[in-house]
Design a protein around this motif. Structure first.
Motif, mmCIF file in Angstrom:
data_model
loop_
_atom_site.group_PDB
_atom_site.id
_atom_site.type_symbol
_atom_site.label_atom_id
_atom_site.label_comp_id
_atom_site.label_asym_id
_atom_site.label_seq_id
_atom_site.Cartn_x
_atom_site.Cartn_y
_atom_site.Cartn_z
ATOM 1 N N GLY A 130 0.825 -1.196 0.000
ATOM 2 C CA GLY A 130 0.000 0.000 0.000
ATOM 3 C C GLY A 130 0.861 1.248 0.000
ATOM 4 O O GLY A 130 2.063 1.206 0.239
ATOM 5 N N ALA A 131 0.220 2.362 -0.297
ATOM 6 C CA ALA A 131 0.910 3.656 -0.271
ATOM 7 C C ALA A 131 1.162 4.046 1.182
ATOM 8 O O ALA A 131 0.293 3.902 2.030
ATOM 9 C CB ALA A 131 0.065 4.715 -0.967
ATOM 10 N N ASN A 132 2.361 4.528 1.470
ATOM 11 C CA ASN A 132 2.677 4.961 2.830
ATOM 12 C C ASN A 132 2.399 6.452 2.989
ATOM 13 O O ASN A 132 1.914 7.116 2.076
ATOM 14 C CB ASN A 132 4.128 4.598 3.192
ATOM 15 C CG ASN A 132 5.151 5.265 2.291
ATOM 16 O OD1 ASN A 132 5.013 6.425 1.946
ATOM 17 N ND2 ASN A 132 6.178 4.524 1.913
ATOM 18 N N SER A 133 2.711 6.990 4.138
ATOM 19 C CA SER A 133 2.390 8.393 4.431
ATOM 20 C C SER A 133 3.232 9.378 3.630
ATOM 21 O O SER A 133 2.963 10.573 3.656
ATOM 22 C CB SER A 133 2.554 8.668 5.932
ATOM 23 O OG SER A 133 3.887 8.434 6.332
ATOM 24 N N TRP A 134 4.218 8.913 2.898
ATOM 25 C CA TRP A 134 5.027 9.822 2.079
ATOM 26 C C TRP A 134 4.225 10.396 0.915
ATOM 27 O O TRP A 134 4.664 11.314 0.254
ATOM 28 C CB TRP A 134 6.254 9.120 1.544
ATOM 29 C CG TRP A 134 7.263 8.791 2.601
ATOM 30 C CD1 TRP A 134 7.165 9.024 3.947
ATOM 31 C CD2 TRP A 134 8.511 8.163 2.400
ATOM 32 N NE1 TRP A 134 8.275 8.573 4.583
ATOM 33 C CE2 TRP A 134 9.124 8.038 3.656
ATOM 34 C CE3 TRP A 134 9.170 7.687 1.291
ATOM 35 C CZ2 TRP A 134 10.372 7.462 3.824
ATOM 36 C CZ3 TRP A 134 10.412 7.113 1.463
ATOM 37 C CH2 TRP A 134 11.006 7.013 2.715
ATOM 38 N N GLU A 176 -4.449 -4.034 -5.173
ATOM 39 C CA GLU A 176 -3.365 -3.772 -6.108
ATOM 40 C C GLU A 176 -2.342 -2.872 -5.432
ATOM 41 O O GLU A 176 -2.677 -2.105 -4.527
ATOM 42 C CB GLU A 176 -3.902 -3.092 -7.362
ATOM 43 C CG GLU A 176 -4.843 -3.984 -8.165
ATOM 44 C CD GLU A 176 -5.341 -3.301 -9.423
ATOM 45 O OE1 GLU A 176 -4.815 -2.228 -9.794
ATOM 46 O OE2 GLU A 176 -6.264 -3.861 -10.041
ATOM 47 N N SER A 177 -1.087 -2.972 -5.860
ATOM 48 C CA SER A 177 -0.044 -2.124 -5.284
ATOM 49 C C SER A 177 -0.456 -0.666 -5.335
ATOM 50 O O SER A 177 -1.045 -0.213 -6.315
ATOM 51 C CB SER A 177 1.288 -2.308 -6.026
ATOM 52 O OG SER A 177 1.880 -3.529 -5.649
ATOM 53 N N GLY A 178 -0.163 0.027 -4.262
ATOM 54 C CA GLY A 178 -0.520 1.431 -4.165
ATOM 55 C C GLY A 178 -1.849 1.663 -3.471
ATOM 56 O O GLY A 178 -2.326 2.785 -3.390
ATOM 57 N N PHE A 179 -2.456 0.577 -2.935
ATOM 58 C CA PHE A 179 -3.743 0.737 -2.264
ATOM 59 C C PHE A 179 -3.580 1.637 -1.039
ATOM 60 O O PHE A 179 -2.499 1.764 -0.480
ATOM 61 C CB PHE A 179 -4.343 -0.615 -1.863
ATOM 62 C CG PHE A 179 -3.535 -1.372 -0.839
ATOM 63 C CD1 PHE A 179 -3.703 -1.151 0.515
ATOM 64 C CD2 PHE A 179 -2.602 -2.317 -1.236
ATOM 65 C CE1 PHE A 179 -2.968 -1.845 1.455
ATOM 66 C CE2 PHE A 179 -1.851 -3.015 -0.308
ATOM 67 C CZ PHE A 179 -2.032 -2.776 1.038
ATOM 68 N N TYR A 180 -4.681 2.269 -0.657
ATOM 69 C CA TYR A 180 -4.686 3.126 0.525
ATOM 70 C C TYR A 180 -5.151 2.326 1.739
ATOM 71 O O TYR A 180 -5.862 1.328 1.594
ATOM 72 C CB TYR A 180 -5.604 4.337 0.322
ATOM 73 C CG TYR A 180 -5.119 5.274 -0.757
ATOM 74 C CD1 TYR A 180 -4.003 6.075 -0.547
ATOM 75 C CD2 TYR A 180 -5.770 5.353 -1.975
ATOM 76 C CE1 TYR A 180 -3.554 6.933 -1.541
ATOM 77 C CE2 TYR A 180 -5.324 6.217 -2.967
ATOM 78 C CZ TYR A 180 -4.211 7.000 -2.741
ATOM 79 O OH TYR A 180 -3.765 7.845 -3.716
ATOM 80 N N LEU A 181 -4.783 2.763 2.916
ATOM 81 C CA LEU A 181 -5.121 2.057 4.143
ATOM 82 C C LEU A 181 -6.622 1.843 4.288
ATOM 83 O O LEU A 181 -7.071 0.760 4.661
ATOM 84 C CB LEU A 181 -4.571 2.814 5.360
ATOM 85 C CG LEU A 181 -4.772 2.151 6.713
ATOM 86 C CD1 LEU A 181 -4.105 0.783 6.758
ATOM 87 C CD2 LEU A 181 -4.213 3.045 7.813
ATOM 88 N N ASN A 182 -7.423 2.839 3.953
ATOM 89 C CA ASN A 182 -8.876 2.675 4.073
ATOM 90 C C ASN A 182 -9.396 1.599 3.115
ATOM 91 O O ASN A 182 -10.375 0.925 3.413
ATOM 92 C CB ASN A 182 -9.619 3.998 3.876
ATOM 93 C CG ASN A 182 -9.402 4.611 2.527
ATOM 94 O OD1 ASN A 182 -8.390 4.365 1.875
ATOM 95 N ND2 ASN A 182 -10.327 5.441 2.094
ATOM 96 N N GLU A 183 -8.742 1.397 1.985
ATOM 97 C CA GLU A 183 -9.137 0.323 1.071
ATOM 98 C C GLU A 183 -8.847 -1.040 1.699
ATOM 99 O O GLU A 183 -9.640 -1.972 1.556
ATOM 100 C CB GLU A 183 -8.401 0.451 -0.260
ATOM 101 C CG GLU A 183 -8.806 1.668 -1.065
ATOM 102 C CD GLU A 183 -7.962 1.838 -2.312
ATOM 103 O OE1 GLU A 183 -8.540 1.775 -3.412
ATOM 104 O OE2 GLU A 183 -6.735 2.028 -2.193
ATOM 105 N N LEU A 184 -7.713 -1.160 2.389
ATOM 106 C CA LEU A 184 -7.379 -2.399 3.089
ATOM 107 C C LEU A 184 -8.435 -2.708 4.142
ATOM 108 O O LEU A 184 -8.946 -3.823 4.211
ATOM 109 C CB LEU A 184 -6.002 -2.291 3.748
ATOM 110 C CG LEU A 184 -5.606 -3.444 4.666
ATOM 111 C CD1 LEU A 184 -5.465 -4.741 3.886
ATOM 112 C CD2 LEU A 184 -4.334 -3.106 5.419
ATOM 113 N N TYR A 185 -8.779 -1.722 4.959
ATOM 114 C CA TYR A 185 -9.798 -1.920 5.990
ATOM 115 C C TYR A 185 -11.131 -2.351 5.377
ATOM 116 O O TYR A 185 -11.808 -3.230 5.890
ATOM 117 C CB TYR A 185 -9.994 -0.652 6.814
ATOM 118 C CG TYR A 185 -8.845 -0.307 7.716
ATOM 119 C CD1 TYR A 185 -7.993 -1.271 8.232
ATOM 120 C CD2 TYR A 185 -8.604 1.013 8.071
ATOM 121 C CE1 TYR A 185 -6.937 -0.946 9.064
ATOM 122 C CE2 TYR A 185 -7.555 1.349 8.913
ATOM 123 C CZ TYR A 185 -6.722 0.366 9.407
ATOM 124 O OH TYR A 185 -5.688 0.694 10.234
#
Length: 84
Positions: free
Chosen positions: A20-24, A65-74
């Motif tokens: 996933g995408a990190n805070s950067w 998919e790579s680059g997912f956001y944390l809310n998508e994981l949840y």
């Protein structure tokens, strides 16, 4: 996919790892989604930090998919949890 080890620089070199995408990617970090979707170490490295790491043990592969956001994981975890 089954791994017994995580090799050095795997987050950059192993294309089978979905990250996933990190805070950067935030306005403070300023990176694009692709560049913010791998491990980059503590930032800033010159100050003490407290990090929280959460592991989720699931018995299924999540459709992300790579680059997912944390809310998508949840959202995917909750959807999976309600089905089971």
């Amino acid at each position: 996919m089954s791994n017994r080890e995580l090799k050095e620089n795997a987050s950059l070199e192993n294309k089978n790892i979905i990250q996933g995408a990190n805070s950067w990617i935030s306005t403070m970090g300023g990176l694009n989604k692709s560049d913010a979707s791998h491990y980059g170490g503590p930032a800033p490295p010159d100050k003490e930090h407290t990090y929280s790491i959460t592991f989720y043990a699931l018995d299924t592969k999540l459709e992300l998919e790579s680059g997912f956001y944390l809310n998508e994981l949840y959202k995917v975890i909750l959807k999976w949890n309600y089905k089971n």
